[in-house]
Motif scaffolding. Sequence first.
Motif, short mmCIF file in Angstrom:
data_model
loop_
_atom_site.label_atom_id
_atom_site.label_comp_id
_atom_site.label_asym_id
_atom_site.label_seq_id
_atom_site.Cartn_x
_atom_site.Cartn_y
_atom_site.Cartn_z
N LEU A 143 13.97 2.54 -2.70
CA LEU A 143 13.63 3.60 -3.65
C LEU A 143 14.88 4.14 -4.33
N MET A 144 15.93 4.33 -3.57
CA MET A 144 17.17 4.88 -4.14
C MET A 144 17.82 3.91 -5.12
N MET A 145 17.69 2.61 -4.85
CA MET A 145 18.38 1.60 -5.68
C MET A 145 17.45 0.90 -6.65
N ASP A 146 16.22 1.39 -6.81
CA ASP A 146 15.25 0.80 -7.74
C ASP A 146 15.06 -0.69 -7.44
N ILE A 147 14.79 -0.98 -6.18
CA ILE A 147 14.55 -2.35 -5.73
C ILE A 147 13.08 -2.46 -5.33
N GLU A 148 12.44 -3.53 -5.72
CA GLU A 148 11.06 -3.76 -5.32
C GLU A 148 11.03 -4.23 -3.86
N LEU A 149 10.12 -3.64 -3.08
CA LEU A 149 9.98 -4.02 -1.68
C LEU A 149 8.66 -4.75 -1.50
N ARG A 150 8.73 -5.94 -0.95
CA ARG A 150 7.53 -6.76 -0.73
C ARG A 150 7.28 -6.88 0.76
N ARG A 151 6.33 -6.07 1.25
CA ARG A 151 5.96 -6.10 2.67
C ARG A 151 4.87 -7.15 2.88
N ILE A 152 5.11 -8.05 3.80
CA ILE A 152 4.22 -9.18 4.04
C ILE A 152 3.51 -9.00 5.38
N PRO A 153 2.18 -9.19 5.43
CA PRO A 153 1.46 -9.02 6.70
C PRO A 153 2.05 -9.88 7.82
N VAL A 154 2.01 -9.34 9.04
CA VAL A 154 2.52 -10.07 10.19
C VAL A 154 1.45 -11.00 10.73
N THR A 155 1.84 -11.89 11.64
CA THR A 155 0.91 -12.82 12.25
C THR A 155 0.03 -12.12 13.27
N ASP A 156 -0.90 -12.87 13.84
CA ASP A 156 -1.75 -12.32 14.89
C ASP A 156 -0.95 -11.94 16.13
N GLU A 157 0.27 -12.48 16.25
CA GLU A 157 1.15 -12.13 17.37
C GLU A 157 2.06 -10.96 17.00
N PHE A 158 1.82 -10.34 15.83
CA PHE A 158 2.58 -9.17 15.35
C PHE A 158 4.02 -9.51 15.01
N LEU A 159 4.28 -10.76 14.64
CA LEU A 159 5.61 -11.23 14.27
C LEU A 159 5.67 -11.53 12.77
N ALA A 160 6.89 -11.58 12.24
CA ALA A 160 7.07 -11.93 10.84
C ALA A 160 6.48 -13.31 10.57
N ASP A 161 5.75 -13.42 9.46
CA ASP A 161 5.13 -14.68 9.05
C ASP A 161 6.08 -15.38 8.09
N SER A 162 6.83 -16.35 8.60
CA SER A 162 7.89 -16.98 7.80
C SER A 162 7.33 -17.70 6.58
N GLN A 163 6.18 -18.36 6.71
CA GLN A 163 5.62 -19.08 5.56
C GLN A 163 5.16 -18.10 4.49
N ALA A 164 4.48 -17.05 4.89
CA ALA A 164 4.03 -16.05 3.91
C ALA A 164 5.22 -15.37 3.24
N MET A 165 6.26 -15.13 3.99
CA MET A 165 7.45 -14.53 3.40
C MET A 165 8.11 -15.50 2.43
N SER A 166 8.12 -16.78 2.78
CA SER A 166 8.67 -17.79 1.88
C SER A 166 7.92 -17.80 0.56
N ASP A 167 6.59 -17.68 0.64
CA ASP A 167 5.78 -17.69 -0.57
C ASP A 167 6.06 -16.48 -1.47
N ALA A 168 6.58 -15.41 -0.89
CA ALA A 168 6.84 -14.18 -1.66
C ALA A 168 8.22 -14.16 -2.30
N VAL A 169 9.10 -15.09 -1.91
CA VAL A 169 10.45 -15.13 -2.46
C VAL A 169 10.43 -15.70 -3.87
N ASP A 170 11.23 -15.09 -4.76
CA ASP A 170 11.38 -15.66 -6.11
C ASP A 170 12.84 -15.55 -6.53
N ALA A 171 13.10 -15.81 -7.80
CA ALA A 171 14.48 -15.85 -8.29
C ALA A 171 15.18 -14.51 -8.21
N ASN A 172 14.43 -13.41 -8.09
CA ASN A 172 15.03 -12.08 -8.04
C ASN A 172 15.12 -11.53 -6.62
#
Length: 416
Positions: A143-172
Amino acid sequence: MRVELPSNGTDWDTLSAQMNEMATGDVKWRDGKTAVYVFNAGEDVSKVQKEAYTRFMSENGLGPMAFPSLKRMEEEIIQMGLSLLQAPEDGAGNVTSGGTDSITMAIKTARDYARATGRLAAGHQPNIVLPWSGHPAFDKAALMMDIELRRIPVTDEFLADSQAMSDAVDANTIMMVGSAPCFPYGLIDPIAELGTVAEAHNVWLHVDACVGGFFAPFARMNGADLPAFDFAVPQVHSISADLHKYGYCAKGASTVMFRSEDLREHMIFDTNDWPGGRMITPTLAGTRPGGAIAAAWAVMNYLGVDGYRAKQGLVVETREKIEAGARDLGFEIIGKPQLGLVGYTHPERDMFAIWGKLFERGWFTSIVTKPHGIHLMLSPKHAEVADTYLADLAWATEQVRGANGPKDQKEIRYGG
């Protein structure tokens, strides 16, 4: 009513009594009844904290030429942290005021690095990709640096979902984030998997180890089978790790560490365009309390590896005891905790009502909102009160049999 500065001063004995009276409503953390905010490692550690802090309480970390003692202590704190987190020889970092400060500076560094290396084109809004379980400090910094934050749902084991996070990455995307562990569940994200994703996208990977940075290394030494979480994962660029949590140091003290000095250079603020001469500060703060740096250095050297390993073992033993007792009462543990945090839920009971009943008996802990649960961040002191906690949990569970929904959730919160 507005409070005005008194016309005349008040003697210390009177003020001390007033402060004691003010504190009567505070949580009883010295009795071990608080499992958030305070990390109680014992009276001996508290004594080291206080004496080291007060000895350097007037010194200022802003002035390394004036106070080379603080500069030396900060450098040694960082070197010890880098060693514990398996950083390369060129690793670097600084002491900050807390986890939010460390995270903010890591994001600022990643943003400026992306600009300097041409990954972030001029005029484009940067973004950060992190799991839903990531700490709100990322939201604050974004918020302070005007950066977009993309929160990605976690897996059923409550861990970071690496594939879903990969899909959310772009050139910025300037940063991906994993936690070791995350605060809500006390679970270590699959940092190695996130590293593979970050490498494929050529993105900075930050590990938020504010909770586990000075705990997980000793768990590993004590034989815990932990997933890779630190600089041993080649794509990890930076790590935030709090000293005032499981480092058992005085508040506020944290660290932000980088794989190399070349990366850390993008964190430094350096200006000369004013009448006061050149100003260089590594972190967000200008003045940095010498007491926090000195107390951290003293506690780390007082405990040493053996001391930290002993306290880590005691905390995990206590967590396992509480887990077993909670299961016996019909509760379910959220995920598979390996460190000092644990969250638990119940398939039938109103967890927030149980929290309220425990609060009536003096217990103050955190909550989990999905699933509804109670969250404990354990300290060595809790080994002394685990049996009492489980007895009160049994009582609270019986008290809320058939209770209604979580109408009091809004009253259980962090901060102001």
